[in-house]
Design a protein around this motif. Structure first.
Motif, PDB file in Angstrom:
ATOM      1  N   VAL A  55       0.838  -1.198   0.000  1.00 57.53           N
ATOM      2  CA  VAL A  55       0.000   0.000   0.000  1.00 57.53           C
ATOM      3  C   VAL A  55       0.871   1.245   0.000  1.00 57.53           C
ATOM      4  O   VAL A  55       2.054   1.203   0.380  1.00 57.53           O
ATOM      5  N   ALA A  56       0.288   2.351  -0.430  1.00 57.03           N
ATOM      6  CA  ALA A  56       0.980   3.638  -0.444  1.00 57.03           C
ATOM      7  C   ALA A  56       0.280   4.608   0.491  1.00 57.03           C
ATOM      8  O   ALA A  56      -0.951   4.645   0.553  1.00 57.03           O
ATOM      9  N   VAL A  57       1.063   5.385   1.216  1.00 58.37           N
ATOM     10  CA  VAL A  57       0.550   6.462   2.065  1.00 58.37           C
ATOM     11  C   VAL A  57       1.175   7.755   1.570  1.00 58.37           C
ATOM     12  O   VAL A  57       2.411   7.875   1.512  1.00 58.37           O
ATOM     13  N   LEU A  58       0.357   8.726   1.201  1.00 57.16           N
ATOM     14  CA  LEU A  58       0.844   9.987   0.642  1.00 57.16           C
ATOM     15  C   LEU A  58       0.834  11.058   1.721  1.00 57.16           C
ATOM     16  O   LEU A  58      -0.218  11.397   2.255  1.00 57.16           O
ATOM     17  N   THR A  66      -1.734   0.642  -9.463  1.00 57.92           N
ATOM     18  CA  THR A  66      -0.463   1.363  -9.590  1.00 57.92           C
ATOM     19  C   THR A  66      -0.593   2.775  -9.030  1.00 57.92           C
ATOM     20  O   THR A  66      -1.615   3.439  -9.232  1.00 57.92           O
ATOM     21  N   LEU A  67       0.449   3.225  -8.355  1.00 62.60           N
ATOM     22  CA  LEU A  67       0.618   4.643  -8.042  1.00 62.60           C
ATOM     23  C   LEU A  67       1.742   5.166  -8.923  1.00 62.60           C
ATOM     24  O   LEU A  67       2.844   4.600  -8.938  1.00 62.60           O
ATOM     25  N   ARG A  68       1.469   6.247  -9.624  1.00 58.83           N
ATOM     26  CA  ARG A  68       2.489   6.863 -10.492  1.00 58.83           C
ATOM     27  C   ARG A  68       2.994   8.140  -9.832  1.00 58.83           C
ATOM     28  O   ARG A  68       2.211   9.000  -9.410  1.00 58.83           O
ATOM     29  N   THR A  69       4.308   8.259  -9.707  1.00 55.78           N
ATOM     30  CA  THR A  69       4.909   9.444  -9.090  1.00 55.78           C
ATOM     31  C   THR A  69       5.936  10.070 -10.022  1.00 55.78           C
ATOM     32  O   THR A  69       6.424   9.438 -10.961  1.00 55.78           O
ATOM     33  N   GLU A  70       6.255  11.317  -9.725  1.00 54.02           N
ATOM     34  CA  GLU A  70       7.282  12.047 -10.478  1.00 54.02           C
ATOM     35  C   GLU A  70       8.335  12.566  -9.517  1.00 54.02           C
ATOM     36  O   GLU A  70       8.004  13.155  -8.491  1.00 54.02           O
ATOM     37  N   ARG A  71       9.611  12.325  -9.854  1.00 55.75           N
ATOM     38  CA  ARG A  71      10.713  12.849  -9.041  1.00 55.75           C
ATOM     39  C   ARG A  71      10.678  14.368  -9.067  1.00 55.75           C
ATOM     40  O   ARG A  71      10.411  14.990 -10.087  1.00 55.75           O
ATOM     41  N   ILE A 105       9.463   9.627 -14.173  1.00 56.07           N
ATOM     42  CA  ILE A 105       8.247   8.969 -13.703  1.00 56.07           C
ATOM     43  C   ILE A 105       8.558   7.553 -13.206  1.00 56.07           C
ATOM     44  O   ILE A 105       9.353   6.831 -13.810  1.00 56.07           O
ATOM     45  N   THR A 106       7.902   7.180 -12.088  1.00 55.98           N
ATOM     46  CA  THR A 106       8.035   5.823 -11.553  1.00 55.98           C
ATOM     47  C   THR A 106       6.650   5.266 -11.268  1.00 55.98           C
ATOM     48  O   THR A 106       5.790   5.962 -10.713  1.00 55.98           O
ATOM     49  N   ASP A 107       6.439   4.019 -11.660  1.00 58.39           N
ATOM     50  CA  ASP A 107       5.197   3.318 -11.344  1.00 58.39           C
ATOM     51  C   ASP A 107       5.441   2.345 -10.196  1.00 58.39           C
ATOM     52  O   ASP A 107       6.385   1.554 -10.236  1.00 58.39           O
ATOM     53  N   TRP A 108       4.572   2.413  -9.184  1.00 61.22           N
ATOM     54  CA  TRP A 108       4.710   1.590  -7.989  1.00 61.22           C
ATOM     55  C   TRP A 108       3.560   0.587  -7.932  1.00 61.22           C
ATOM     56  O   TRP A 108       2.397   0.956  -8.063  1.00 61.22           O
ATOM     57  N   ASP A 109       3.903  -0.659  -7.726  1.00 60.80           N
ATOM     58  CA  ASP A 109       2.919  -1.734  -7.664  1.00 60.80           C
ATOM     59  C   ASP A 109       2.298  -1.762  -6.273  1.00 60.80           C
ATOM     60  O   ASP A 109       2.845  -2.353  -5.344  1.00 60.80           O
ATOM     61  N   VAL A 110       1.156  -1.082  -6.125  1.00 63.53           N
ATOM     62  CA  VAL A 110       0.447  -1.055  -4.851  1.00 63.53           C
ATOM     63  C   VAL A 110      -1.028  -1.352  -5.116  1.00 63.53           C
ATOM     64  O   VAL A 110      -1.534  -1.158  -6.220  1.00 63.53           O
ATOM     65  N   GLN A 111      -1.719  -1.828  -4.098  1.00 67.79           N
ATOM     66  CA  GLN A 111      -3.131  -2.164  -4.242  1.00 67.79           C
ATOM     67  C   GLN A 111      -4.059  -1.219  -3.468  1.00 67.79           C
ATOM     68  O   GLN A 111      -5.281  -1.323  -3.570  1.00 67.79           O
TER      69      GLN A 111
END
Length: 446
Positions: free
Chosen positions: A144-147, A282-287, A303-309
């Motif tokens: 999981v991702a926490v922003l 997916t969560l997509r982020t930018e540096r 850009i990075t794609d993160w495998d999260v549910q």
């Protein structure tokens, strides 16, 4: 004649305002305060916004309890402003009204796919057994991702990463324990838009992140840069230096093989949440980088794609508008001048005040709340005149009785408090929270 004041909201902001008002006797002013709270229990976010594995923070409840037990103060719980009582009614019963309803909603991200994310405030309300939220929570994920990098983000990450049995020493009720015990999450990724010099969590909260025997903290070196602007910022903020020292000690540390991991990623801004059939994939982020001394960031195009549910928004709380009162939707506060509520044309509304997060926004700690309340009460005492037409406490009681409303008094709360403590003693815990409004009301009647 006694000055009658209604405080709408029984969290720390409202209770501090009540405390300061009761001390007005030292200035020759006799004040009677009614605290109107929509829940059957006082203390607001201290009870329903602090992670259950942080009992140290909840110690403040002892001080708040002493205030609502004062003879000049009445606690009137299970009373919802805008539903059970309107501002016009309050002005009939009280010489002044202080609004301190705080902030319970989540701020929006403003990115594509946001509708598939979960609010941190909603999750906190669930694990803190708020009586007005569902008792179920979706935890079907492994990553999981926490922003966000405030204390709430750390609370969410820690609760998601720890085992359910670790949380059983806290005050969580059975349905929360069962859900946390059954979750399949192994990795929690926490993302910050800015670099480590600007992380907003407190040093103590950060250090406690790796105290679990089942969770290790991994600080990823990518984006972990502190430029001259960041160093200048740290030099001006002692706590930021302590946070950076802790983070630096964790960068590049060898994994120790614990079953759950919290990953801290800096300089990664969320740009999109991708989902299939309503489920996050997916969560997509930018540096990012910080070109100026103001700490604001710009995207680098990487850009990075993160495998999260699952994705949790922990970028701040948001207040909501109240019936019959002006509201600045952009700033999400009631417009005011030092706590004096302002009408749409900018003129103060007589006898109407505001304090806490709905006054200044969801920033600052308890110390800020105290000084905030002092400012508001100072204006109230200097300006308020006795205008109520039905000013006796019995008039308020009769109003609610006519509407067949079950009002929770301080005595009712003491019964509920004792009931929860007794439930905890039976399990070797400090307390076990009662999770539904009906059960809370029943315990208060016993």
């Amino acid at each position: 004649m006694t000055l009658r004041v209604a405080i709408v909201g029984g969290g720390p902001a409202g209770i501090y305002a009540a405390d300061i008002l009761t001390k007005a006797a030292d200035q020759g002013v006799d004040v009677s305060v009614d605290i109107l709270e929509r829940l059957p229990a006082p203390f607001g976010l201290v009870r329903y916004g602090v992670a259950p594995d942080h009992p140290r923070i909840k110690e403040i409840i002892k001080a708040l309890q002493r205030v609502i037990a004062k003879p000049q103060v009445r606690f009137l719980g299970n009373v919802e402003y805008g539903v059970d009582v309107k501002i016009e009614d309050l002005r009939e019963f009280y010489d002044a009204v202080v609004v301190s309803t705080g902030a319970m909603g989540d701020r929006d991200l403003g990115i594509p796919g946001e509708e598939h994310s979960l609010g941190a405030a909603d999750f906190v309300s669930w694990y803190d057994a708020h009586p007005d939220v569902p008792q179920t929570w979706p935890l079907e994920a492994t990553s999981v991702a926490v922003l966000g990098v405030g204390n709430v983000a750390l609370d969410v990450a820690r609760v998601l990463a720890k085992t359910g049995d670790e949380m059983l020493v806290t005050d969580i009720p059975p349905h929360v324990h069962a859900a946390l015990k059954a979750k399949t999450i192994t990795d929690v990724h926490v993302f910050a838009r800015r670099g480590p010099a600007y992380a907003k969590f407190s040093p103590l909260e950060l250090r406690e992140l790796n105290h679990s025997p089942n969770v290790e903290v991994i600080v990823h070196p990518e984006g972990f840069d502190v430029d001259a602007h960041g160093m200048a910022h740290i030099a001006e903020h002692k706590s930021q230096k302590m946070v950076l020292n802790t983070l630096t000690s964790w960068v590049g540390a060898e994994p120790v093989g614990k079953p759950h991991r919290i990953h801290l990623h800096f300089a990664e801004a969320p740009v999109e949440i991708l989902a299939e059939d309503g489920r996050v994939t997916t969560l997509r982020t930018e540096r990012t980088h910080s070109p100026n001394a103001d700490g604001n960031v710009e995207g680098t195009g990487e850009i990075t794609d993160w495998d999260v549910q699952q994705v949790y928004r922990a970028i701040g709380y948001r207040s909501t508008a109240l019936p019959g009162l002006p509201f600045d939707d952009r700033a999400a506060v009631i417009p005011n001048d030092g706590g004096r509520v302002l009408d749409l044309d900018g003129t103060p509304i007589p006898g109407t005040y505001v304090t806490g997060w709905i006054k200044r926004g969801p920033v600052g700690l308890i110390g800020h709340t105290k000084s905030d309340a002092a400012e508001t009460v100072g204006h109230l005492l200097a300006e308020t005149r006795q205008t109520a037409t039905a000013r006796r406490p019995e008039d308020v009681d009769a109003y609610f009785a006519e509407r067949d409303l079950e009002v929770v008094t301080h005595t009712s709360w003491e019964r509920l408090d004792a009931h929860e403590i007794a439930l905890g003693e039976a399990e070797g815990r400090t307390r076990v929270k009662v999770a539904t409004r009906a059960e809370m009301l029943e315990a208060g009647r016993a």
